[in-house]
Scaffold this motif. Structure first.
Motif, mmCIF file in Angstrom:
data_model
loop_
_atom_site.group_PDB
_atom_site.id
_atom_site.type_symbol
_atom_site.label_atom_id
_atom_site.label_comp_id
_atom_site.label_asym_id
_atom_site.label_seq_id
_atom_site.Cartn_x
_atom_site.Cartn_y
_atom_site.Cartn_z
ATOM 1 N N UNK A 109 35.096 37.751 40.633
ATOM 2 C CA UNK A 109 36.264 37.234 39.906
ATOM 3 C C UNK A 109 37.291 38.339 39.697
ATOM 4 N N UNK A 110 36.811 39.537 39.384
ATOM 5 C CA UNK A 110 37.712 40.683 39.210
ATOM 6 C C UNK A 110 38.389 41.058 40.515
ATOM 7 N N UNK A 111 37.601 41.062 41.592
ATOM 8 C CA UNK A 111 38.162 41.442 42.895
ATOM 9 C C UNK A 111 39.242 40.454 43.326
ATOM 10 N N UNK A 112 39.068 39.175 42.947
ATOM 11 C CA UNK A 112 40.017 38.154 43.386
ATOM 12 C C UNK A 112 41.331 38.163 42.604
ATOM 13 N N UNK A 113 41.425 38.992 41.586
ATOM 14 C CA UNK A 113 42.722 39.141 40.898
ATOM 15 C C UNK A 113 43.234 40.579 40.991
ATOM 16 N N UNK A 123 47.299 39.030 53.238
ATOM 17 C CA UNK A 123 48.043 38.700 52.021
ATOM 18 C C UNK A 123 47.345 39.352 50.841
ATOM 19 N N UNK A 124 48.035 39.418 49.717
ATOM 20 C CA UNK A 124 47.381 39.830 48.480
ATOM 21 C C UNK A 124 46.548 38.677 47.929
ATOM 22 N N UNK A 125 45.567 39.006 47.117
ATOM 23 C CA UNK A 125 44.687 37.957 46.582
ATOM 24 C C UNK A 125 45.450 36.946 45.733
ATOM 25 N N UNK A 126 46.556 37.376 45.139
ATOM 26 C CA UNK A 126 47.347 36.474 44.286
ATOM 27 C C UNK A 126 47.884 35.277 45.072
#
Ligand SMILES: [Zn+2]
Length: 303
Positions: A29-33, A61-64
């Motif tokens: 979850x942390x990595x995905x933001x 792309x960025x995870x955002x």
């Protein structure tokens, strides 16, 4: 073979798969933001690429960006960490519209040979896993729908508790040789003049050596007396593992299986060298991207 020397495309990934993170929900979850996390979209088994000034590059792309391009249930795969510990993910999106005008989804087979070598194992992994997901939405035990778990590396069935892991298909690919000659075949569907190694799926209950001997006998009527492993190659079309060998055969008459091959012929080492260089009249072989090329090159070089 020393590990850094595998000559095959789709090997030597720059990413550490960091498999211990696949079950770590908080870390994922942390990595995905995280702002540095990188995400490569796929659509219909094709990766997203961007073309600029005639050069082609992966459309990281960025995870955002995930929320804007994909529904919450889109297949997501944790690919691993690069040398700077930056997390890399791939996502399979059902609708390419949000990325229109930025780049395109293209066939890895058509442009893979011109990408940087380090991109290929990353894309090959994602493509193989996504193709497996697309074909395994239902449980092979009980038929109920399954769901993706472990950051894309497993499917789970809530009904029977069955666990399903991504499969790949082992394929033997061999160049039969005797003395100064090697045998290459051609299939009807190939472009005129193309010659390549013989190949076939390993069957259940078979050792790799036995599969090489069976396929060589079936396709060319030749008996194998020694099998030398050259190298292997994950081949994401759709999800094979190519096991490349040089197969020493006994002297004998070649008899081809007309269902498998249109023709086959012997090439001397010198002819094979010219074939690799594209200088043999009337015949050519697969490009360096394919393990068949590397096998032949190794044999021509005296291996
Ligand atoms: Zn089940």
């Amino acid at each position: 073979m020393l590990l850094p020397h595998n000559p095959n495309a789709f090997t030597r990934s720059p990413l550490d798969r960091a498999g211990h993170r696949r079950n770590d929900a908080d870390w994922l979850a942390g990595a995905l933001v995280a702002s540095e996390t990188r995400l490569i979209p796929f659509h219909n088994n094709r990766p997203f690429v961007i073309e600029e000034g005639g050069a082609i590059a992966l459309g990281w792309l960025g995870a955002h960006a995930r929320v804007g391009i994909a529904p919450a249930d889109a297949p997501l795969l944790f690919l691993g960490l690069d040398a700077g510990a930056v997390a890399h993910f791939a996502i399979d999106i059902p609708d390419p519209a949000p990325l229109e005008g930025i780049g395109r989804f293209d066939d890895l087979r058509s442009f893979g040979a011109i990408l940087p070598r380090a991109d290929l194992p990353i894309l090959g992994t994602a493509k193989s896993v996504f193709e497996w997901h697309a074909k395994h939405k239902f449980c092979a035990n009980c038929g109920a729908a399954t769901r993706i778990v472990e950051a894309g590396w497993k499917r789970e069935c809530a009904a029977c508790k069955g666990e399903h892991f991504p499969r790949f298909d082992p394929v033997v690919i061999m160049v039969p040789v005797i003395g100064d000659k090697c045998l290459l075949g051609r299939q009807r569907a190939w472009p005129p003049g193309m010659h390549s190694a013989l190949a076939g799926f390993v069957e259940p209950g078979e050792a790799i050596e036995e599969a090489v001997a069976r396929e060589t006998l079936e396709e060319a009527g030749l008996r194998v007396r020694e099998v030398r492993l050259h190298s292997t190659q994950p081949w994401p079309f759709p999800h094979s593992l190519m096991i490349g060998v040089i197969a020493e055969v006994e002297a004998g008459e070649m008899v081809i299986d007309a269902h498998e091959l249109e023709s086959a012929r012997w090439f001397t080492r010198e002819e094979a060298r010219l074939l690799l260089e594209g200088k043999l009249a009337g015949a050519f072989c697969p490009p360096p991207f394919a393990i068949a090329h590397q096998l032949l090159k190794s044999w021509v070089g005296g291996d």
